[in-house]
Design a protein around this motif. Sequence first.
Motif, PDB file in Angstrom:
ATOM      1  N   TRP A  37       0.847  -1.190   0.000  1.00 22.44           N
ATOM      2  CA  TRP A  37       0.000   0.000   0.000  1.00 22.44           C
ATOM      3  C   TRP A  37       0.889   1.248   0.000  1.00 22.44           C
ATOM      4  O   TRP A  37       2.092   1.174   0.263  1.00 22.44           O
ATOM      5  N   GLY A  75      -4.608   0.315  -6.901  1.00 18.61           N
ATOM      6  CA  GLY A  75      -4.916   0.833  -5.575  1.00 18.61           C
ATOM      7  C   GLY A  75      -4.190   0.080  -4.482  1.00 18.61           C
ATOM      8  O   GLY A  75      -3.475  -0.905  -4.708  1.00 18.61           O
ATOM      9  N   ASP A  76      -4.365   0.557  -3.243  1.00 20.46           N
ATOM     10  CA  ASP A  76      -3.785  -0.123  -2.085  1.00 20.46           C
ATOM     11  C   ASP A  76      -4.468  -1.471  -1.863  1.00 20.46           C
ATOM     12  O   ASP A  76      -5.679  -1.602  -2.051  1.00 20.46           O
ATOM     13  N   SER A  92      -9.478  -3.712  -2.680  1.00 27.26           N
ATOM     14  CA  SER A  92      -8.704  -2.540  -3.110  1.00 27.26           C
ATOM     15  C   SER A  92      -9.288  -1.231  -2.586  1.00 27.26           C
ATOM     16  O   SER A  92     -10.498  -1.097  -2.397  1.00 27.26           O
ATOM     17  N   SER A  93      -8.398  -0.268  -2.411  1.00 29.53           N
ATOM     18  CA  SER A  93      -8.825   1.089  -2.049  1.00 29.53           C
ATOM     19  C   SER A  93      -9.626   1.744  -3.167  1.00 29.53           C
ATOM     20  O   SER A  93     -10.293   2.757  -2.944  1.00 29.53           O
ATOM     21  N   THR A  94      -9.580   1.177  -4.374  1.00 33.53           N
ATOM     22  CA  THR A  94     -10.378   1.704  -5.492  1.00 33.53           C
ATOM     23  C   THR A  94     -11.803   1.158  -5.482  1.00 33.53           C
ATOM     24  O   THR A  94     -12.602   1.516  -6.344  1.00 33.53           O
ATOM     25  N   PRO A 127     -13.472   2.677  -0.896  1.00 34.42           N
ATOM     26  CA  PRO A 127     -12.553   1.577  -0.593  1.00 34.42           C
ATOM     27  C   PRO A 127     -13.284   0.321  -0.132  1.00 34.42           C
ATOM     28  O   PRO A 127     -14.217   0.384   0.676  1.00 34.42           O
TER      29      PRO A 127
END
Length: 372
Positions: A37, A75-76, A92-94, A127
């Motif tokens: 991340w 993403g993270d 994912s953070s997306t 997220p």
Amino acid sequence: MESINAKYVSQKISKVRWRPVSLSSLQQPEIFATGSWDNEDNTVSIWTIGNNGISSLEEGFDGDPKPLCEHKHAGDVLDLQFLDQEKVITASSTGGVTILRYNNNNQALSVSHQWAKAHHYPCDNAPCTSVVCSSPEIVSVGEDGRIIVYRADQGGIIRTIENADSSTIHAVTYLRTTEILTVNSIGQLKIWDFRQQSNSPSQILSLSGDRAPLHCVDRHPNQQHIVATGGQDGMLCVWDVRQRNTPFSLMEAHSAEMWEVHFHPMNPDHLFTCSEDGSLLHWEISSPSDMPSFLQGGRNNSMVSRSAMAPAGGNQSLINAWLSGDSSKGRLETTHMLPSQTLSVNSLDVLGQCLVCGTDGEAIFVNRQIPV
């Protein structure tokens, strides 16, 4: 401390998970996955601590984790779970949920299926904070307060609870094959029964007082009604979800946010926590010498992994030690598992005698001789 191997990996590690092992083989785990991340390009990586045919007595085998393959991740990586020995699920953070397939023969990771914007706000992505698996089902939760249930073998979404929570859901675990438990940012635990068509929880439990956000949860592997949580205040809480709405035990664990809590899957009188304060703690219920460690080999499924289901049963006196948190009577002992750390320990996993953790110090630590 002597049995710890450190590997510096030039990226902040957000999640670590052991690949499941076969119970019949009696093997110790050798392969694990990591997610990163806060990097320009985040990745999911597969590592081994096996010797790859090199005798441990031969020169050249140092016991350090060795990379096998990696795959870029949008993403993270906010969560990571093995569905089985070949499939890795990422959050994912997306807002996306991805199934990655690990090919053991040519050491490659590839995307098997992806739900790119599963979690979202009306005008933006939200997220995806946590996933849990009970093959072939996958459950994800997110900052948007949604709970989504997927079928990995069909590549489809089978249920969405749109407004499950008005606050961020930080983590999710299975209680039974038809029930999950979520924790949120206002200190609540909510139980969801998928046999019911209702989009409301069947039970809500909460911390009293200031209600610090809860970040992590794990269910006792043999007693589905016992769960442990950790949160922003660094407290370890143990709950019996059958009997009351507040935790049975509150124990001061860390001086900053607790990011993960895990019962040992085979010996649940051992529990592990990690924190923003840079520490990783091993919690052990000490029992009289004539009392066997309860539920050795307690899982009856052929594969051992974090998300698997397990039967009920167990030594009631030791279970009560978790519920009473009687560390003052010497029943509960804690041990620091890492050398002095300053940056956050974000994730840990434990299987057999092997423990792995990942940190913001861009390091992976592996201990293959944990005392369980």
